[in-house]
Design a protein around this motif. Structure first.
Motif, mmCIF file in Angstrom:
data_model
loop_
_atom_site.group_PDB
_atom_site.id
_atom_site.type_symbol
_atom_site.label_atom_id
_atom_site.label_comp_id
_atom_site.label_asym_id
_atom_site.label_seq_id
_atom_site.Cartn_x
_atom_site.Cartn_y
_atom_site.Cartn_z
ATOM 1 N N LEU A 169 20.048 74.916 47.035
ATOM 2 C CA LEU A 169 18.641 73.761 46.455
ATOM 3 C C LEU A 169 19.183 72.924 45.443
ATOM 4 O O LEU A 169 19.402 73.465 44.464
ATOM 5 C CB LEU A 169 17.234 74.419 46.677
ATOM 6 C CG LEU A 169 17.458 74.412 48.613
ATOM 7 C CD1 LEU A 169 18.340 75.684 48.900
ATOM 8 C CD2 LEU A 169 15.580 74.442 48.785
ATOM 9 N N GLU A 170 19.206 71.573 45.457
ATOM 10 C CA GLU A 170 19.542 70.236 43.776
ATOM 11 C C GLU A 170 17.892 70.310 44.232
ATOM 12 O O GLU A 170 16.907 70.043 44.777
ATOM 13 C CB GLU A 170 20.026 69.461 44.059
ATOM 14 C CG GLU A 170 20.792 69.718 45.119
ATOM 15 C CD GLU A 170 22.464 68.524 45.480
ATOM 16 O OE1 GLU A 170 21.691 67.323 46.139
ATOM 17 O OE2 GLU A 170 23.396 68.523 45.079
ATOM 18 N N ALA A 171 17.401 70.155 42.470
ATOM 19 C CA ALA A 171 15.973 69.182 41.927
ATOM 20 C C ALA A 171 16.530 68.262 42.843
ATOM 21 O O ALA A 171 17.175 67.010 43.027
ATOM 22 C CB ALA A 171 16.749 69.066 40.321
ATOM 23 N N LEU A 172 15.269 68.085 42.870
ATOM 24 C CA LEU A 172 14.487 66.489 44.071
ATOM 25 C C LEU A 172 14.772 65.474 42.716
ATOM 26 O O LEU A 172 14.490 65.641 41.165
ATOM 27 C CB LEU A 172 12.993 66.709 44.207
ATOM 28 C CG LEU A 172 13.128 67.864 45.594
ATOM 29 C CD1 LEU A 172 11.336 67.777 45.470
ATOM 30 C CD2 LEU A 172 13.653 67.360 46.415
ATOM 31 N N SER A 173 14.719 64.350 43.168
ATOM 32 C CA SER A 173 14.909 63.459 42.060
ATOM 33 C C SER A 173 13.530 62.646 42.348
ATOM 34 O O SER A 173 12.891 62.742 42.946
ATOM 35 C CB SER A 173 15.698 62.493 43.720
ATOM 36 O OG SER A 173 15.452 61.641 43.995
ATOM 37 N N ASP A 174 13.555 62.224 41.522
ATOM 38 C CA ASP A 174 12.475 61.076 40.955
ATOM 39 C C ASP A 174 12.254 60.032 42.251
ATOM 40 O O ASP A 174 10.207 60.111 42.952
ATOM 41 C CB ASP A 174 12.957 60.007 40.078
ATOM 42 C CG ASP A 174 12.846 60.811 38.437
ATOM 43 O OD1 ASP A 174 12.605 62.143 38.470
ATOM 44 O OD2 ASP A 174 12.765 59.984 37.599
ATOM 45 N N ARG A 175 12.816 59.847 42.959
ATOM 46 C CA ARG A 175 12.366 58.910 44.155
ATOM 47 C C ARG A 175 12.080 59.897 45.503
ATOM 48 O O ARG A 175 10.970 59.611 45.909
ATOM 49 C CB ARG A 175 14.490 58.120 44.887
ATOM 50 C CG ARG A 175 13.086 57.860 45.852
ATOM 51 C CD ARG A 175 12.711 56.180 46.149
ATOM 52 N NE ARG A 175 11.979 55.552 47.286
ATOM 53 C CZ ARG A 175 10.654 55.410 47.609
ATOM 54 N NH1 ARG A 175 9.902 55.425 46.292
ATOM 55 N NH2 ARG A 175 10.375 55.281 48.573
ATOM 56 N N ASP A 176 12.751 61.116 45.258
ATOM 57 C CA ASP A 176 12.296 62.310 46.468
ATOM 58 C C ASP A 176 11.103 62.824 45.895
ATOM 59 O O ASP A 176 9.633 62.095 46.953
ATOM 60 C CB ASP A 176 12.959 63.156 46.385
ATOM 61 C CG ASP A 176 14.105 63.459 46.849
ATOM 62 O OD1 ASP A 176 14.357 62.641 47.617
ATOM 63 O OD2 ASP A 176 15.483 64.015 46.477
#
Length: 447
Positions: A169-176
Motif C-alpha cells: 500500500l502506498e502513501a496517499l497523495s496530497d490529492r487523496d
C-alpha cells in the motif's frame, strides 16, 4: 464474553461510529468506492479488486506506511465477503491469546461461519508466535490479514510469507487526502460537524485544507486529526491557526523510514548534491532523529567516501560532532549543516575504504604469519640473540627516508592494497607513493 466480542470493538465497515468517536474513525471508508488512493490495487480490473468482488480473497499481508488504510481495507473486505472481522493487536497480545482466538475461529469454521483475523503490526510477533497462525491458515479456519509498516521480507517468517500474498500500500497523495478532508467537512452525519446543531457552520480559509494534506505526509489519520484539532471550539479555521499545529513528519527512528532517510543523506553526500544533503539532514533533525547518530554517520562518511581526497573532511566531521556535543539543539544543528555541506562538496574517493576491505580479506583468508624478525623489537639479550631486529633499517638514516625493506609477512609479499585515485589531495598521495617506490628501487640498486 467471547473473544469475538471485544470490550470496546472498533466499528466494522458499514457500521456507524458515534459522534464522540475520533473523526478519523467516524470517517473510515465503508466501501471500496469510498477508499482514497491505492488504485494500483483497487481500480476496476486489478487482481485484488477482482479477488474481493469474486470472493476469492485469501490470506494476505498489507505492507505500507501508517495511515494509508490497511485496517480500513481489511474491514471493507470482511464486510464485502461477509466474514466476521476480528481485530488482533501484536502489541498487546501473546501466544496464549493467539491460541484462544484460533480455537474460537475453528469452532466458528465448523459452524459454517468464516472469520477474517486482522493482525495489526504483525512484525512485532516473534517467529514462534507467527508460526501459531499457520495450521489455521492452511485449514481455512481463518483468513489472515497481517498489517505491517516494516518490510515483510525481514520481519515475517518464510513459512507464513509463503502462504500469504503481499500487497504494498502506498502513501496517499496530497490529492487523496484532500478528498478525505473535504468529505469530512461536507458530511454532516459523520464529519467534523457531527453531533452539532444543524445551524452550526465551519468556515475554512482557502488553501487551508490543501496545507493540511501536505502536512500529513501521506497519512490520512494525521490529516483528519489535524482537521479535528483545528476545528475544536471554532467556527473558522485560518492559515495562521493551522501553522500553530505541529507539523507531522513520517518518521520511525527504529523502523524502515529511519534507514531510508539516512540512506538518502549518505547517497546525496556521495553524489556531491549539497542541496539534497542539507534537505535530508533537516528532515531527520526535525523528525526527532538523534543528532549524534547523524554526526557519527558523517564521520564515517568522511573516511569511507572522501578519504585522503580531502584529509580535512574527517576533521570537519569530528569538529561538528564535538561542537554539537558542546551546544546541543538548536545551535548545534548549524555545525552539523556545515559539516554536511563540506562533505557534499569535497572531492570523493573510496580508495581507502576499498584498500581496507582488501586488507580484511587477506587477514581472514590467509595464514596469520608471524611478524618478520627485522620488524620486532629486541629489548632483551635473548631476543636479540634469536634474531629480533636483525636487518632492520632505520629510515631516518637514509637520504630518501625510505628503506628497501619488506614490511608485510612473507606470504603477502608485494601485495598492493591502497590504490589512490586522481581526486583532490589523493593525486598528491599517489605521487608520494610513486616517489617512495622509486627511492626503494634506487636503494636496492646501490646495494
Amino acid at each position: 464474553m467471547s473473544l469475538f466480542e471485544p470490550v470496546a470493538p472498533r466499528p466494522e465497515a458499514g457500521a456507524e461510529a458515534g459522534p464522540a468517536a475520533p473523526l478519523a474513525d467516524r470517517m473510515r471508508p465503508r466501501t471500496l468506492e469510498e477508499i482514497a488512493g491505492q488504485q494500483h490495487l483497487l481500480a476496476p480490473g486489478k487482481p485484488l479488486r477482482r479477488a474481493i468482488e469474486r470472493d476469492t480473497f485469501g490470506s494476505a499481508l498489507f505492507w505500507g506506511p501508517p495511515g494509508v488504510g490497511k485496517t480500513t481495507l481489511a474491514r471493507v473486505i470482511a464486510a464485502r465477503t461477509r466474514q466476521r472481522f476480528v481485530p488482533f493487536s501484536a502489541v498487546t497480545s501473546g501466544i496464549k491469546e493467539i491460541r484462544e482466538v484460533m480455537a474460537s475461529a475453528e469452532r466458528a469454521h465448523r459452524a459454517g461461519q468464516r472469520t477474517m483475523l486482522f493482525v495489526d503490526e504483525i512484525h512485532r510477533f516473534n517467529r514462534a508466535q507467527q508460526d501459531a497462525f499457520l495450521p489455521y491458515v492452511e485449514s481455512g479456519a481463518i483468513t489472515l490479514i497481517g498489517a505491517t509498516t516494516e518490510n515483510p521480507s525481514f520481519e515475517v517468517n518464510s513459512a507464513l510469507l509463503s502462504r500469504a500474498r503481499v500487497f504494498v500500500l502506498e502513501a496517499l497523495s496530497d490529492r487523496d487526502i484532500l478528498v478525505l478532508l473535504e468529505r469530512a467537512v461536507a458530511d454532516r452525519e459523520r464529519g467534523v460537524l457531527a453531533g452539532k446543531p444543524r445551524e452550526a457552520t465551519l468556515e475554512i480559509e482557502p488553501g487551508v485544507l490543501a496545507r493540511m494534506a501536505a502536512f500529513a505526509n501521506g497519512d490520512a489519520r494525521v490529516a483528519l486529526n489535524l482537521l479535528e484539532a483545528s476545528a475544536a471550539g471554532r467556527d473558522r479555521i485560518t492559515a495562521a491557526e493551522l501553522e500553530a499545529q505541529h507539523k507531522a513528519l513520517l518518521y520511525d527512528r527504529a523502523g524502515e523510514e529511519h534507514f531510508n532517510l539516512i540512506s538518502a543523506l549518505h547517497k546525496s553526500l556521495r553524489n556531491s548534491d549539497v542541496d539534497a544533503s542539507l534537505y535530508w539532514l533537516a528532515r531527520m533533525l526535525e523528525a526527532g532523529e538523534d543528532p549524534l547518530y547523524i554526526a557519527r554517520r558523517m564521520v564515517r562518511f568522511a573516511s569511507e567516501d572522501v578519504g585522503l581526497a580531502d584529509p580535512r573532511a574527517l576533521e570537519q566531521a569530528v569538529a561538528a560532532r564535538e561542537a554539537f556535543v558542546s551546544m546541543g539543539l538548536p545551535e548545534g544543528a548549524l555545525a552539523l549543516a556545515q559539516a554536511c555541506a563540506y562533505l557534499a562538496l569535497a572531492p570523493k574517493s573510496n580508495a581507502l575504504y576499498a584498500a581496507y576491505g582488501r586488507v580484511l580479506e587477506d587477514v581472514h583468508a590467509t595464514r596469520a604469519d608471524p611478524v618478520p624478525l627485522h620488524l620486532r623489537n629486541a629489548p632483551t639479550g635473548l631476543m636479540k640473540g634469536l634474531g629480533y631486529g636483525k636487518g632492520y633499517q632505520y629510515a631516518h638514516d637514509l637520504e630518501a627516508k625510505v628503506a628497501d625493506m619488506p614490511c608485510l609477512p612473507e606470504n603477502l609479499a608485494n601485495r598492493s592494497y591502497y590504490q589512490p585515485s586522481d581526486a583532490g589531495h589523493e593525486r598528491r598521495v599517489r605521487e608520494r607513493m610513486s616517489e617512495t617506490e622509486r627511492a626503494r628501487k634506487a636503494q636496492k640498486q646501490q646495494e
